[in-house]
Design a protein around this motif. Sequence first.
Motif, PDB file in Angstrom:
ATOM      1  N   THR A  36       0.842  -1.205   0.000  1.00 29.01           N
ATOM      2  CA  THR A  36       0.000   0.000   0.000  1.00 29.01           C
ATOM      3  C   THR A  36       0.872   1.249   0.000  1.00 29.01           C
ATOM      4  O   THR A  36       0.598   2.220  -0.714  1.00 29.01           O
ATOM      5  N   ASP A  56       2.380   1.721  -3.456  1.00 28.78           N
ATOM      6  CA  ASP A  56       1.404   2.322  -4.368  1.00 28.78           C
ATOM      7  C   ASP A  56       1.271   3.818  -4.112  1.00 28.78           C
ATOM      8  O   ASP A  56       1.164   4.621  -5.048  1.00 28.78           O
ATOM      9  N   THR A  57       1.264   4.197  -2.821  1.00 22.66           N
ATOM     10  CA  THR A  57       1.158   5.614  -2.469  1.00 22.66           C
ATOM     11  C   THR A  57       2.364   6.393  -2.990  1.00 22.66           C
ATOM     12  O   THR A  57       2.212   7.477  -3.573  1.00 22.66           O
ATOM     13  N   GLY A  89       2.194   6.751  -6.813  1.00 22.97           N
ATOM     14  CA  GLY A  89       1.224   7.768  -7.199  1.00 22.97           C
ATOM     15  C   GLY A  89       1.706   9.177  -6.914  1.00 22.97           C
ATOM     16  O   GLY A  89       1.534  10.089  -7.733  1.00 22.97           O
ATOM     17  N   GLU A 123      -6.983   9.098   3.345  1.00 23.44           N
ATOM     18  CA  GLU A 123      -6.747   8.136   2.270  1.00 23.44           C
ATOM     19  C   GLU A 123      -6.907   8.789   0.906  1.00 23.44           C
ATOM     20  O   GLU A 123      -6.208   8.440  -0.050  1.00 23.44           O
ATOM     21  N   LYS A 129      -3.701  10.456  -0.086  1.00 20.87           N
ATOM     22  CA  LYS A 129      -2.671   9.500  -0.496  1.00 20.87           C
ATOM     23  C   LYS A 129      -2.942   8.935  -1.886  1.00 20.87           C
ATOM     24  O   LYS A 129      -2.016   8.701  -2.666  1.00 20.87           O
ATOM     25  N   SER A 130      -4.228   8.708  -2.195  1.00 19.56           N
ATOM     26  CA  SER A 130      -4.574   8.115  -3.491  1.00 19.56           C
ATOM     27  C   SER A 130      -4.585   9.140  -4.617  1.00 19.56           C
ATOM     28  O   SER A 130      -4.611   8.765  -5.789  1.00 19.56           O
ATOM     29  N   ASP A 187      -7.056  11.373  -4.938  1.00 20.59           N
ATOM     30  CA  ASP A 187      -8.433  11.802  -5.209  1.00 20.59           C
ATOM     31  C   ASP A 187      -8.626  13.275  -4.860  1.00 20.59           C
ATOM     32  O   ASP A 187      -9.431  13.966  -5.486  1.00 20.59           O
TER      33      ASP A 187
END
Length: 344
Positions: free
Chosen positions: A73, A76-77, A80, A133, A136-137, A139
């Motif tokens: 995770t 991935d962060t 991104g 979250e 981090k993603s 969005d």
Amino acid sequence: MDLKQLNAFIAVAELRSFSAAATKTGLSQPSLSRLLKQLETEMGVMLVDRYHRPLHLTEAGTFFYDKISTILTEVDTVVGMTQRLSAPSSALNIGFVPSILYGLLPEIIARLKQSNPEIEVNLKDISSYQQMEALKSGDIDVGFGRFAHQDPWIQQILLRHERYVVALPKAHPLANVREQRLIDLANNRLILYHQTHLPISTVPTRLGTLSSASAHKLPKQKNKHDGSSPESATTDQITEPLLYLFAQYGITPFMTTTVSDLQVALGLVAAGEGITLVPASLKTVRTEQISYQRLIHENVTSPIYLHTLKDFVHPSIPELLRATYHVYEQRGITYRRQKFESQR
């Protein structure tokens, strides 16, 4: 050991099926099985018990999944964030909790667009907890929230404190009392609506830090003082925000009802089903049925925080902060000018 092998294992561990995991990863089932077998061979450990249906993880597999899923995770962060750093979006995606929208956020966005006509702004209604979250993603790029958060990926600044007001049904005996005391409200049904609670580590008490086991206890007795000074030792680290405000004064509300959000809480107040406390910016909502009155307690406030990533500050966030402080100055609001660390 490589990411393909690890992602194959994660898919099998979560779905407990080779066919479902193959569909999720876009691999053929033989390819997926081969990757998992390679991982087990390299580690010298059997991770999946293939003789049960659905598939079970071995004890070693369960341990490995718990640890490696967190690491992946984070990978991935980081990927991104790296991609956004190399090619930042021209749009500024702003998360907000609903109570902020009733306050000065519309003015702040209008000011931002006035001083930067080319900027594209997207607003997203999202809870304080979910904003972490979402940052981090990718969005959202920045979030307006009501709670402090401890997260190694996130930095935040306190914008200001907003006073709470009490919301009462128009027919309530105290509806026309201009200055309210919490002790006088204790015999009412208090409607709770927060989706995010106070982090235990940030709830102060005069007796120091108490154990997490007592985090949701209520004070056992009401303190019938005049409400002029807090009695924080009775809070026992209560994490529900409104209950914590009462507990600061040694008060336990007579009865509580918990609802899903602020609008539902105000709907119940309008229907005469109880009272609640809301930030002062909400006092224009349902004024035909609700009376909003000032609380005498100066420390009964709701903070407003601005959150973003520690390692990546969107290029438009400094302009957003300038617009925010400009509106505060126009409104005569007390604040302390701050910057995010990577702006300095």
